[in-house]
Scaffold this motif. Structure first.
Motif, PDB file in Angstrom:
ATOM      1  N   GLN A 110      38.855  36.161  31.243  1.00 49.86           N
ATOM      2  CA  GLN A 110      38.694  34.916  31.986  1.00 49.86           C
ATOM      3  C   GLN A 110      37.645  34.062  31.283  1.00 49.86           C
ATOM      4  OE1 GLN A 110      36.990  37.164  35.509  1.00 49.86           O
ATOM      5  NE2 GLN A 110      35.693  35.344  35.568  1.00 49.86           N
ATOM      6  N   PRO A 111      37.642  32.762  31.517  1.00 51.82           N
ATOM      7  CA  PRO A 111      36.634  31.903  30.898  1.00 51.82           C
ATOM      8  C   PRO A 111      35.244  32.192  31.466  1.00 51.82           C
ATOM      9  CG  PRO A 111      37.989  30.656  32.423  1.00 51.82           C
ATOM     10  CD  PRO A 111      38.629  31.985  32.285  1.00 51.82           C
ATOM     11  N   ILE A 112      34.244  32.201  30.591  1.00 49.24           N
ATOM     12  CA  ILE A 112      32.876  32.556  30.991  1.00 49.24           C
ATOM     13  C   ILE A 112      31.886  31.568  30.379  1.00 49.24           C
ATOM     14  CG2 ILE A 112      31.114  34.372  30.946  1.00 49.24           C
ATOM     15  CD1 ILE A 112      33.342  36.396  30.459  1.00 49.24           C
ATOM     16  N   ARG A 113      30.856  31.261  31.141  1.00 49.60           N
ATOM     17  CA  ARG A 113      29.700  30.515  30.636  1.00 49.60           C
ATOM     18  C   ARG A 113      28.479  31.425  30.675  1.00 49.60           C
ATOM     19  NH1 ARG A 113      32.350  26.191  33.296  1.00 49.60           N
ATOM     20  NH2 ARG A 113      32.721  24.408  31.900  1.00 49.60           N
ATOM     21  N   PHE A 114      27.555  31.211  29.770  1.00 49.31           N
ATOM     22  CA  PHE A 114      26.365  32.050  29.709  1.00 49.31           C
ATOM     23  C   PHE A 114      25.581  31.977  31.015  1.00 49.31           C
ATOM     24  CE2 PHE A 114      21.861  32.745  28.695  1.00 49.31           C
ATOM     25  CZ  PHE A 114      21.934  33.987  28.072  1.00 49.31           C
ATOM     26  N   SER A 115      25.602  30.840  31.667  1.00 49.02           N
ATOM     27  CA  SER A 115      24.861  30.672  32.917  1.00 49.02           C
ATOM     28  C   SER A 115      25.340  31.646  33.995  1.00 49.02           C
ATOM     29  CB  SER A 115      24.987  29.228  33.417  1.00 49.02           C
ATOM     30  OG  SER A 115      26.352  28.877  33.582  1.00 49.02           O
ATOM     31  N   GLU A 116      26.615  32.009  33.971  1.00 50.65           N
ATOM     32  CA  GLU A 116      27.133  32.976  34.938  1.00 50.65           C
ATOM     33  C   GLU A 116      26.529  34.359  34.690  1.00 50.65           C
ATOM     34  OE1 GLU A 116      31.513  32.656  35.649  1.00 50.65           O
ATOM     35  OE2 GLU A 116      31.394  31.192  34.027  1.00 50.65           O
ATOM     36  N   LEU A 117      26.429  34.722  33.434  1.00 50.19           N
ATOM     37  CA  LEU A 117      25.807  35.995  33.085  1.00 50.19           C
ATOM     38  C   LEU A 117      24.331  35.986  33.460  1.00 50.19           C
ATOM     39  CD1 LEU A 117      27.378  36.461  29.523  1.00 50.19           C
ATOM     40  CD2 LEU A 117      28.183  37.459  31.667  1.00 50.19           C
ATOM     41  N   GLN A 118      23.679  34.870  33.232  1.00 56.23           N
ATOM     42  CA  GLN A 118      22.255  34.746  33.561  1.00 56.23           C
ATOM     43  C   GLN A 118      22.020  34.957  35.057  1.00 56.23           C
ATOM     44  OE1 GLN A 118      20.327  31.269  31.960  1.00 56.23           O
ATOM     45  NE2 GLN A 118      18.745  31.253  33.570  1.00 56.23           N
ATOM     46  N   ASP A 119      22.853  34.367  35.899  1.00 57.57           N
ATOM     47  CA  ASP A 119      22.700  34.520  37.350  1.00 57.57           C
ATOM     48  C   ASP A 119      22.832  35.991  37.753  1.00 57.57           C
ATOM     49  OD1 ASP A 119      22.387  31.804  37.556  1.00 57.57           O
ATOM     50  OD2 ASP A 119      24.490  31.412  38.109  1.00 57.57           O
ATOM     51  N   HIS A 120      23.791  36.680  37.159  1.00 52.83           N
ATOM     52  CA  HIS A 120      24.019  38.083  37.501  1.00 52.83           C
ATOM     53  C   HIS A 120      22.857  38.956  37.062  1.00 52.83           C
ATOM     54  CE1 HIS A 120      25.952  42.108  37.309  1.00 52.83           C
ATOM     55  NE2 HIS A 120      26.607  41.672  38.374  1.00 52.83           N
ATOM     56  N   LEU A 121      22.307  38.695  35.891  1.00 55.93           N
ATOM     57  CA  LEU A 121      21.194  39.495  35.379  1.00 55.93           C
ATOM     58  C   LEU A 121      19.910  39.205  36.160  1.00 55.93           C
ATOM     59  CD1 LEU A 121      21.804  39.250  31.517  1.00 55.93           C
ATOM     60  CD2 LEU A 121      22.420  41.121  33.056  1.00 55.93           C
ATOM     61  N   GLN A 122      19.692  37.958  36.515  1.00 55.89           N
ATOM     62  CA  GLN A 122      18.495  37.601  37.277  1.00 55.89           C
ATOM     63  C   GLN A 122      18.488  38.276  38.648  1.00 55.89           C
ATOM     64  OE1 GLN A 122      18.506  33.259  37.016  1.00 55.89           O
ATOM     65  NE2 GLN A 122      16.593  33.329  35.848  1.00 55.89           N
ATOM     66  N   ALA A 123      19.649  38.508  39.197  1.00 56.87           N
ATOM     67  CA  ALA A 123      19.730  39.166  40.506  1.00 56.87           C
ATOM     68  C   ALA A 123      19.241  40.610  40.438  1.00 56.87           C
ATOM     69  CB  ALA A 123      21.163  39.116  41.011  1.00 56.87           C
ATOM     70  N   ARG A 124      19.203  41.211  39.253  1.00 58.50           N
ATOM     71  CA  ARG A 124      18.740  42.593  39.088  1.00 58.50           C
ATOM     72  C   ARG A 124      17.345  42.668  38.468  1.00 58.50           C
ATOM     73  NH1 ARG A 124      22.552  46.490  39.055  1.00 58.50           N
ATOM     74  NH2 ARG A 124      20.682  47.819  39.191  1.00 58.50           N
ATOM     75  N   GLU A 125      16.684  41.533  38.339  1.00 52.79           N
ATOM     76  CA  GLU A 125      15.371  41.502  37.698  1.00 52.79           C
ATOM     77  C   GLU A 125      14.368  42.401  38.412  1.00 52.79           C
ATOM     78  OE1 GLU A 125      11.923  38.244  36.398  1.00 52.79           O
ATOM     79  OE2 GLU A 125      13.810  37.586  37.300  1.00 52.79           O
ATOM     80  N   ILE A 126      14.361  42.360  39.747  1.00 51.97           N
ATOM     81  CA  ILE A 126      13.389  43.150  40.514  1.00 51.97           C
ATOM     82  C   ILE A 126      13.593  44.646  40.263  1.00 51.97           C
ATOM     83  CG2 ILE A 126      12.639  43.762  42.838  1.00 51.97           C
ATOM     84  CD1 ILE A 126      13.280  40.936  43.711  1.00 51.97           C
ATOM     85  N   ASP A 127      14.830  45.073  40.140  1.00 47.76           N
ATOM     86  CA  ASP A 127      15.119  46.496  39.933  1.00 47.76           C
ATOM     87  C   ASP A 127      14.856  46.948  38.500  1.00 47.76           C
ATOM     88  OD1 ASP A 127      15.967  46.698  42.570  1.00 47.76           O
ATOM     89  OD2 ASP A 127      18.028  46.156  42.053  1.00 47.76           O
ATOM     90  N   LEU A 128      15.179  46.117  37.523  1.00 45.41           N
ATOM     91  CA  LEU A 128      15.187  46.549  36.134  1.00 45.41           C
ATOM     92  C   LEU A 128      13.977  46.101  35.310  1.00 45.41           C
ATOM     93  CD1 LEU A 128      18.963  45.867  35.329  1.00 45.41           C
ATOM     94  CD2 LEU A 128      17.917  48.007  36.075  1.00 45.41           C
TER      95      LEU A 128
END
Length: 325
Positions: free
Chosen positions: A169-187
């Motif tokens: 599917q089409p992807i933008r880097f900003s989508e990946l950034q949002d997903h990774l930021q959501a795990r910042e507290i854990d990782l």
């Protein structure tokens, strides 16, 4: 009286038979001289018999060598056949194991998720009791660690069993950034690290499997956060036009780094930077192997640059469009 025939021997295999020759009424002096150095036919027969015996011995030795070679070739064939059968059995057993683990996905993850969920509920009920909350946090952290390890094992098993499909599917880097930021507290936060994003792709769109990509990057992010303390983890996305894999997403840390000479097989299963019994960092050594296999699954390439004591940079290189054929 007719002279006896004589033979001159130049070597064991070249023989010259000389017959008396007359020139008028007298024999040639040269041939007469040569006769004096020759041998009789009986001597020649003895010499031929000796050569025949030698030839027979050589023939027997050659036949014996050919029989031995044939025997060894048969043994080698049987050994290769046995090894092939053993290899096929081992591969079948490995596939069966991977199938079993892949099928255990729901049975293992669901109870653990329930434990984590009830831990959150109990923390809300006992929020006024710090002692209980601290104990519940320990349960929750242990559950998360166990869930991470089980997830890595199950995901790798699914990959080995060929159970992971690619959905492009089409992807933008900003989508990946949002997903990774959501795990910042854990990782990232537990070791007092800072997470930084550098989006050089901006609105550039590429096509890949976002679920596999997120899983891959989470493994790299968790690895960076685990081996870095009071440092920085930087995730960068950029486009390299001259490369056959133009999409480059890197995860760089300022952690302990890796001695690549001492760890040449860092992407192998169960391979860890520190395998000692007193190692400081947890994990079972599957995260980087899983990330490497996921990169191959989405037709990418995972590279590593690292300096011991300074940090590491993992770079995922991807095509602009993943083929589903």
């Amino acid at each position: 009286k007719k002279p006896a025939h004589r033979v001159l021997i130049f070597n064991e295999y070249t023989l010259l038979r000389l017959t008396p020759v007359r020139n008028g009424t007298s024999q040639l002096p040269l041939l007469l001289a040569n006769w004096e150095t020759g041998v009789t036919e009986s001597d020649l027969e003895h010499q031929l018999e000796r050569l025949q015996r030698r030839l027979e011995r050589q023939t027997q030795a050659r036949v014996a060598a050919e029989e031995l070679l044939s025997s060894k070739a048969t043994e080698l064939y049987q050994l290769n056949k046995s090894l092939l059968v053993a290899k096929e059995k081992a591969e079948a057993a490995s596939l069966a194991k991977s199938e079993f683990l892949a099928n255990m996905n729901h049975e293992l993850r669901t109870p653990l998720n329930a434990i984590l969920g009830y831990s959150d509920l109990l923390m809300e009920d006992f929020e006024d009791d710090p002692t209980v909350v601290a104990d519940l946090n320990k349960i929750k952290d242990a559950g998360k660690s166990l869930l991470t390890m089980i997830s890595e094992i199950l995901d790798l098993a699914k990959l080995n069993a060929g159970r992971m499909q690619v959905h492009v599917q089409p992807i933008r880097f900003s989508e990946l950034q949002d997903h990774l930021q959501a795990r910042e507290i854990d990782l990232i936060t537990p070791n007092d690290n800072t997470l930084v994003f550098e989006d050089q792709l901006q609105e550039t769109m590429f096509h890949s499997d976002i679920d596999h990509l997120n899983l891959l990057l989470l493994n790299l992010l968790g690895n960076a956060g685990k081996f870095t303390s009071n440092g920085t983890v930087t995730v960068t996305g950029k486009y390299i036009s001259e490369s056959p894999l133009p999409i480059a997403i890197s995860v760089a840390d300022t952690g302990i780094g890796i001695d690549l000479d001492a760890n040449p097989d860092i992407f192998n299963t169960f391979e860890q930077v520190d395998n000692s019994s007193t190692r400081e960092h947890d994990g079972i050594g599957l995260g980087l192997k899983l990330a490497h296999e996921l990169a191959l699954l989405i037709q990418g390439q995972l590279d590593l640059e690292s300096t011991l004591g300074e940090g590491s940079v993992f770079t995922l290189r991807l095509p602009a469009l993943v083929s589903t054929e």
